[in-house]
Design an enzyme around this catalytic site. Sequence first.
Site, short mmCIF file in Angstrom:
data_model
loop_
_atom_site.label_atom_id
_atom_site.label_comp_id
_atom_site.label_asym_id
_atom_site.label_seq_id
_atom_site.Cartn_x
_atom_site.Cartn_y
_atom_site.Cartn_z
N CYS A 92 0.86 -1.19 0.00
CA CYS A 92 0.00 0.00 0.00
C CYS A 92 0.89 1.23 0.00
CB CYS A 92 -0.90 -0.02 1.23
SG CYS A 92 -2.02 1.40 1.31
N HIS A 134 -8.87 -3.92 -2.34
CA HIS A 134 -8.00 -3.12 -1.47
C HIS A 134 -8.36 -1.63 -1.61
CE1 HIS A 134 -3.82 -2.15 0.21
NE2 HIS A 134 -4.23 -0.99 -0.26
N GLU A 135 -8.53 -1.16 -2.85
CA GLU A 135 -8.84 0.26 -3.07
C GLU A 135 -10.25 0.59 -2.59
OE1 GLU A 135 -6.32 1.89 -3.62
OE2 GLU A 135 -5.08 0.26 -4.34
N HIS A 138 -10.25 1.30 1.01
CA HIS A 138 -9.80 2.66 1.34
C HIS A 138 -10.98 3.63 1.36
CE1 HIS A 138 -5.48 2.60 1.70
NE2 HIS A 138 -5.30 1.98 0.55
ZN LIG Z 1 -3.65 1.01 -0.11
#
Ligand SMILES: [Zn+2]
Length: 167
Positions: A92, A134-135, A138
């Site tokens: 990340c 993963h995004e 966020h």
């Molecule tokens: Zn990330």
Amino acid sequence: MLKIVNFPDTILREKMPDFDFENPSQDPKALEKEMIETMFANAGMGLAANQVNQRVRMFVMGHKDMPEAAQAFFNPVVIAATEDVQNLEEACLSFPGIYVDIKRPTAIKARWQNSSGEFQEGEFRGYECKCFLHELDHLEGIVFKDRVSTIKWAMSVKKSKPKNKRK
Ligand SMILES: [Zn+2]
């Protein structure tokens, strides 16, 4: 180029509001371009808006071998996910030098808007799938640290390399 925010900056814990194409807070195409440039300049394959201090529900994804295919995903939603999971290594840009294996679905089907506001649908598997998820995390204020046990995280931090020694 945009500056990348590192953990534990509080914007990484905020849920990003939907991008309103009827009444845009900023030019979506300019943001897409700037974020893709920032992602590639930092050797990333994904970058979420809050990682560059923009309060927008959007991330970009792309691979350096096919830079022209990189694109923005506005207001992304997962509409189906496999039950089987894959355990792939993740990094990340907000946690320089830390690598950790994370279990996520093998494949997903998702819907989003492109930078013109058009609705699109697609399927993602393998690395693209884990990157998408993963995004998306966020944008919900979730970071990959939250997806592993405290012990596993501590071990990954211990093994982490300073940013200038990566590769
Ligand atoms: Zn990330």
